[in-house]
Motif scaffolding. Structure first.
Motif, PDB file in Angstrom:
ATOM      1  N   SER A 420       0.859  -1.183   0.006  1.00 55.82           N
ATOM      2  CA  SER A 420       0.092  -0.061   0.046  1.00 55.82           C
ATOM      3  C   SER A 420       1.135   1.298  -0.026  1.00 55.82           C
ATOM      4  CB  SER A 420      -0.939  -0.044   1.067  1.00 55.82           C
ATOM      5  OG  SER A 420      -1.744   1.070   0.982  1.00 55.82           O
ATOM      6  N   ALA A 421       1.104   1.683  -1.060  1.00 56.43           N
ATOM      7  CA  ALA A 421       1.930   2.816  -1.288  1.00 56.43           C
ATOM      8  C   ALA A 421       1.415   4.129  -0.573  1.00 56.43           C
ATOM      9  CB  ALA A 421       2.396   3.232  -2.787  1.00 56.43           C
ATOM     10  N   GLU A 422       0.368   4.356  -0.790  1.00 58.01           N
ATOM     11  CA  GLU A 422      -0.260   5.641  -0.448  1.00 58.01           C
ATOM     12  C   GLU A 422      -1.845   5.709   0.193  1.00 58.01           C
ATOM     13  OE1 GLU A 422       0.129   8.778  -3.354  1.00 58.01           O
ATOM     14  OE2 GLU A 422      -1.610   7.727  -4.779  1.00 58.01           O
ATOM     15  N   HIS A 423      -2.435   4.586  -0.124  1.00 61.06           N
ATOM     16  CA  HIS A 423      -3.766   4.630   0.216  1.00 61.06           C
ATOM     17  C   HIS A 423      -4.119   4.272   1.655  1.00 61.06           C
ATOM     18  CE1 HIS A 423      -4.972   4.360  -4.268  1.00 61.06           C
ATOM     19  NE2 HIS A 423      -4.477   5.566  -3.824  1.00 61.06           N
ATOM     20  N   GLY A 424      -3.135   3.636   2.507  1.00 59.78           N
ATOM     21  CA  GLY A 424      -3.231   2.832   3.632  1.00 59.78           C
ATOM     22  C   GLY A 424      -3.751   1.466   3.570  1.00 59.78           C
ATOM     23  N   VAL A 425      -3.922   1.010   4.708  1.00 56.17           N
ATOM     24  CA  VAL A 425      -4.294  -0.649   5.080  1.00 56.17           C
ATOM     25  C   VAL A 425      -5.620  -0.763   5.269  1.00 56.17           C
ATOM     26  CG1 VAL A 425      -3.787  -2.556   6.205  1.00 56.17           C
ATOM     27  CG2 VAL A 425      -1.824  -0.795   5.721  1.00 56.17           C
ATOM     28  N   GLY A 426      -6.215  -0.048   5.980  1.00 60.55           N
ATOM     29  CA  GLY A 426      -7.729   0.001   6.454  1.00 60.55           C
ATOM     30  C   GLY A 426      -8.161  -1.239   6.632  1.00 60.55           C
ATOM     31  N   LEU A 427      -9.132  -1.575   5.960  1.00 65.54           N
ATOM     32  CA  LEU A 427      -9.908  -3.104   6.051  1.00 65.54           C
ATOM     33  C   LEU A 427      -9.322  -3.903   4.931  1.00 65.54           C
ATOM     34  CD1 LEU A 427     -13.630  -2.575   6.920  1.00 65.54           C
ATOM     35  CD2 LEU A 427     -11.874  -3.456   8.262  1.00 65.54           C
ATOM     36  N   LEU A 428      -9.100  -3.325   3.926  1.00 66.73           N
ATOM     37  CA  LEU A 428      -9.080  -3.684   2.419  1.00 66.73           C
ATOM     38  C   LEU A 428      -7.702  -4.617   2.573  1.00 66.73           C
ATOM     39  CD1 LEU A 428     -11.719  -2.728   1.674  1.00 66.73           C
ATOM     40  CD2 LEU A 428     -10.586  -1.791  -0.369  1.00 66.73           C
ATOM     41  N   LYS A 429      -6.726  -3.902   2.860  1.00 65.88           N
ATOM     42  CA  LYS A 429      -5.204  -4.478   2.632  1.00 65.88           C
ATOM     43  C   LYS A 429      -4.579  -5.092   4.021  1.00 65.88           C
ATOM     44  CE  LYS A 429      -4.801  -3.403  -1.631  1.00 65.88           C
ATOM     45  NZ  LYS A 429      -6.195  -3.604  -2.155  1.00 65.88           N
ATOM     46  N   LYS A 430      -5.384  -5.141   4.895  1.00 64.35           N
ATOM     47  CA  LYS A 430      -4.856  -5.758   6.297  1.00 64.35           C
ATOM     48  C   LYS A 430      -4.247  -7.256   6.186  1.00 64.35           C
ATOM     49  CE  LYS A 430      -9.084  -6.819   9.066  1.00 64.35           C
ATOM     50  NZ  LYS A 430      -9.705  -6.631  10.207  1.00 64.35           N
ATOM     51  N   GLU A 431      -5.012  -7.870   5.275  1.00 68.09           N
ATOM     52  CA  GLU A 431      -4.432  -9.493   5.101  1.00 68.09           C
ATOM     53  C   GLU A 431      -3.300  -9.381   4.230  1.00 68.09           C
ATOM     54  OE1 GLU A 431      -7.499 -10.956   2.841  1.00 68.09           O
ATOM     55  OE2 GLU A 431      -6.550 -12.645   2.127  1.00 68.09           O
ATOM     56  N   TYR A 432      -2.815  -8.306   3.658  1.00 68.54           N
ATOM     57  CA  TYR A 432      -1.563  -8.548   2.888  1.00 68.54           C
ATOM     58  C   TYR A 432      -0.193  -7.668   3.804  1.00 68.54           C
ATOM     59  CZ  TYR A 432      -5.329  -9.378  -0.040  1.00 68.54           C
ATOM     60  OH  TYR A 432      -6.484  -9.932  -0.721  1.00 68.54           O
ATOM     61  N   LEU A 433      -0.685  -7.206   5.012  1.00 77.03           N
ATOM     62  CA  LEU A 433       0.284  -6.478   5.879  1.00 77.03           C
ATOM     63  C   LEU A 433       1.623  -7.088   5.828  1.00 77.03           C
ATOM     64  CD1 LEU A 433       0.729  -3.694   7.203  1.00 77.03           C
ATOM     65  CD2 LEU A 433       0.180  -4.969   9.302  1.00 77.03           C
ATOM     66  N   GLY A 434       1.610  -8.498   6.061  1.00 74.45           N
ATOM     67  CA  GLY A 434       2.769  -9.298   6.257  1.00 74.45           C
ATOM     68  C   GLY A 434       3.672  -9.400   5.007  1.00 74.45           C
ATOM     69  N   TYR A 435       3.334  -8.834   3.663  1.00 74.56           N
ATOM     70  CA  TYR A 435       4.136  -8.996   2.712  1.00 74.56           C
ATOM     71  C   TYR A 435       5.156  -7.688   2.567  1.00 74.56           C
ATOM     72  CZ  TYR A 435       1.294 -12.617   0.320  1.00 74.56           C
ATOM     73  OH  TYR A 435       0.605 -13.620   0.144  1.00 74.56           O
ATOM     74  N   SER A 436       4.832  -6.664   3.485  1.00 70.97           N
ATOM     75  CA  SER A 436       5.654  -5.482   3.551  1.00 70.97           C
ATOM     76  C   SER A 436       6.219  -5.242   4.788  1.00 70.97           C
ATOM     77  CB  SER A 436       4.818  -4.351   3.013  1.00 70.97           C
ATOM     78  OG  SER A 436       4.461  -4.338   1.854  1.00 70.97           O
ATOM     79  N   ARG A 437       5.691  -5.999   6.032  1.00 72.12           N
ATOM     80  CA  ARG A 437       6.004  -5.514   7.325  1.00 72.12           C
ATOM     81  C   ARG A 437       6.558  -7.099   7.976  1.00 72.12           C
ATOM     82  NH1 ARG A 437       6.231  -0.841   9.876  1.00 72.12           N
ATOM     83  NH2 ARG A 437       5.384   0.946   8.411  1.00 72.12           N
TER      84      ARG A 437
END
Ligand SMILES: Cc1cc2nc3c(=O)[nH]c(=O)nc-3n(C[C@H](O)[C@H](O)[C@H](O)COP(=O)(O)OP(=O)(O)OC[C@H]3O[C@@H](n4cnc5c(N)ncnc54)[C@H](O)[C@@H]3O)c2cc1C
Length: 466
Positions: A420-437
Motif C-alpha cells: 500500500s503505497a499511499e492509500h493505507g491499509v484500512g480493512l482492504l489491505k490488512k490481510e496483506y500487511l505481512g508482505y511489507s512488514r
C-alpha cells in the motif's frame, strides 16, 4: 437504545448528533463500496472540547469510534460496519491562524485539502500535496493516511508538511505534538507516529502546516510511449535536464475510459499503448528561451530513440490544466466499472522490474480481465485496477481479486516494495500487511496501539486485528 447514546446526547449540543438511516449510510463508509455501513450514531463535534467529550463517553462505555474525514479513502479505513460511533470532523473546518514569518498555517482537521491549497495561494505561497480527491478530502484524513498524490516526486508526502499536531487520545486527553517547531530533539516524535495511523491511535483535531514558495510557471508535457519498458527511460532523459514536479503514467484504456466518461478529445492523434505526463517549472521569463531549447532537445532525443511516439507541450496555464485532467480524471472515469484497486510501490530504480513482473503475471493468470494501469510512477507507485467483468457477481469478483493481490504482493515482497503505497491499509489491505512488514514490526505496532488505546476503541479492525 444503548445507555451511552444518552450519555453522548448529554455532553453534545443537538446539532452534533445524527442517527437517521441516510446519515449512517453516508457517514459510515468511504469511497470503497466493499462493506455495508452500519454505525450506531454519527457525531459531528464543533470543537476540540466536544471531541474530548465524545471520547470520554466512548472510553468509559468501551464503544468503538471511527474517525471520519472527507470519506474519499480507498482502503475502507473510515468504514463503520459494526455499530461504532462515527466521529466526523466536517464541522471543524476553520483555518485558525497564519504566521507569515514561519510560513505556517494552523487548521482544524476538517478543512478540505483544496481550501488549504487556495489559502496558501492567497498568501502568495503553495501547499503542494495534491490529488484528484482534493476537493473533498480533509487535512485530518490526509494526515491519518499520510496522503501522497501527484507532486510527491518533488515535494514529498503529507508527512513532510506537518509541523505540529493536536490529537485527542482514546480517553479524551489532548496532546500537542511538536507545536510547529523546526528543531525539537526531545525524544520520540509522536507527531510522526500519528501521521499514517489511520485513526487507530487518536483523533487529529488540529494541524500546523508548512507552506512553501509557489512553482515558477509549471509546464505540462504529455507523451505517448510504446511500451512499459520505455516509461522509466523517458523519465531519466527528462530528469537529467529538469527538476520534475510530477511524472505520471497511464495506459491506453485509462485514456479511453476518460474520453468516454468526460467526452473530451485526446490532445494528439497517435494511439500509443501508454502515456506519461510530466510537469516542470519553466522558471523566470528571462530564462524561457533556454527552457524551450532544452525541452525540444530532450524531446527530439527520446523521439529518435524510439522511446516516444508523439507528444504535446502545454502552451498556456489553461492547457496545462486540461492536460492534467487526462491523468486526474481516470479514477472517477473507471469508478462505474467497479475497479479492484492495488496501490503498490517499489524504489524507482526497480520500477521496470516491477512493471515487467506484474504485467507478465496478470496477462498470464488473468487473461481476459480488463486491467487499467496508471499511477505516480516517478515515485515507484503503480495503481493497478482490475475491472469487474460485466457477467460476474460483485462478491465473486472481489473474492477472485484477493488471489490476484496475494500473487502481486508476493512479487512486491521480493522486490522489497509496499503493498500500500499511499492509500493505507484500512480493512482492504490488512490481510496483506505481512508482505511489507515483518512479524517483529507488526508486533511493535500492536504494542504502540495498546499504549495509546488500551481499550481498543480507536477504529478497531483497521490496519491489523489485535
Ligand atoms: C479519485 C480519488 C483519487 C485519489 N488519489 C489519491 C492520491 O493520488 N494519493 C493519495 O494518497 N490518496 C488518494 N486518494 C485517496 C484519499 O483521497 C486519501 O487517502 C485521503 O487522504 C483521504 O482523506 P479523507 O479526508 O477523505 O479521509 P477518510 O477517507 O475520511 O479517512 C481515511 C482514514 O483516516 C482516518 N481519519 C480521517 N480523519 C481523521 C482524523 N481527523 N483523525 C484521525 N483519523 C482520521 C479514517 O478513520 C480513515 O482510517 C484518492 C481518492 C479518490 C477518491
Amino acid at each position: 437504545m444503548f445507555p451511552w447514546v444518552e450519555a453522548l446526547k448529554s455532553v453534545l449540543p443537538a446539532v452534533c448528533f445524527r442517527d437517521s438511516d441516510d446519515d449512517k449510510a453516508s457517514f459510515g463508509r468511504d469511497w470503497t463500496k466493499h462493506h455495508e455501513p452500519a454505525p450506531s450514531v454519527v457525531v459531528l463535534p464543533g470543537s476540540v472540547e466536544e471531541v474530548q467529550a465524545v471520547m470520554r463517553v466512548a472510553y468509559e462505555h468501551e464503544v468503538a469510534v471511527v474517525p471520519s474525514g472527507g470519506r474519499t479513502g480507498l482502503s475502507g479505513g473510515a468504514v463503520a460496519a459494526n455499530g461504532e460511533i462515527v466521529l466526523a470532523l466536517d464541522r471543524m473546518n476553520q483555518i485558525l491562524d497564519y504566521n507569515a514569518i514561519d510560513r505556517q498555517v494552523r487548521v482544524q482537521a476538517g478543512v478540505v485539502t483544496q481550501a488549504l491549497q487556495e489559502f496558501a495561494e492567497q498568501q502568495g505561497l503553495f501547499y503542494p500535496v495534491d490529488f484528484a480527491s482534493a476537493g473533498s478530502s480533509q487535512i485530518g484524513g490526509n494526515i491519518a493516511t499520510n496522503a501522497g498524490g501527484i507532486k510527491v516526486i518533488r515535494y514529498g508526502m503529507t508527512r513532510q508538511w506537518v509541523q505540529g499536531l493536536k490529537v485527542v487520545l482514546a480517553d479524551g486527553r489532548v496532546i500537542d505534538a511538536n507545536q510547529g517547531l523546526y528543531k525539537n530533539a526531545t525524544g520520540y516524535d509522536l507527531r510522526h507516529l500519528m501521521i499514517g495511523s489511520e485513526g487507530t491511535l487518536g483523533v487529529v483535531v488540529e494541524a500546523q502546516i508548512q507552506l512553501t514558495s509557489q512553482p515558477h510557471d509549471p509546464q505540462v508535457v504529455v507523451l505517448g510511449v510504446p511500451s512499459m519498458a520505455a516509461v522509466m527511460e523517458v523519465m531519466q532523459a527528462f530528469r537529467a535536464q529538469f527538476e520534475l514536479n510530477a511524472f505520471e503514467f497511464f495506459s491506453k484504456n485509462a485514456l479511453a475510459a476518460l474520453e468516454e466518461h468526460r467526452s473530451i478529445t485526446r490532445p494528439f492523434e497517435t494511439d500509443s499503448e501508454y502515456y506519461v505526463l510530466l510537469e516542470m517549472d519553466k522558471g523566470e521569463p528571462e530564462h524561457a528561451d533556454i527552457f524551450e531549447e532544452r525541452l525540444m532537445a530532450v524531446f527530439e532525443t527520446v523521439m529518435e530513440a524510439g522511446l516516444v511516439e508523439d507528444g504535446v507541450i502545454s502552451q498556456s496555464t489553461q492547457q496545462a490544466q486540461d492536460l492534467w485532467v487526462l491523468r486526474e480524471g481516470i479514477s472517477e472515469s473507471i469508478a462505474p466499472k467497479i475497479p479492484y484497486k492495488n496501490d503498490i510501490s517499489v524504489l524507482p530504480s526497480k520500477v521496470p522490474e516491477m512493471l515487467k513482473a506484474v504485467e507478465e503475471h496478470v496477462n498470464k493468470s488473468y487473461a481476459g480481465w480488463e486491467i487499467v494501469w496508471f499511477g505516480h510512477i516517478g515515485d515507484g507507485n503503480l495503481h493497478l485496477n482490475i475491472l469487474k467483468p460485466a457477467d460476474m457477481e460483485k462478491a465473486d469478483f472481489f473474492k477472485a481479486c484477493h488471489g490476484v493481490t496475494h500473487d502481486i504482493s508476493a512479487i512486491i515482497k521480493q522486490l522489497g516494495g509496499s503493498v500500500s503505497a499511499e492509500h493505507g491499509v484500512g480493512l482492504l489491505k490488512k490481510e496483506y500487511l505481512g508482505y511489507s512488514r515483518s512479524e517483529d514490526e507488526v508486533q511493535l505496532m500492536k504494542l504502540i496501539k495498546q499504549a495509546f488505546d488500551p481499550k481498543g476503541i480507536m477504529n478497531p479492525g483497521k490496519v491489523f486485528d489485535l
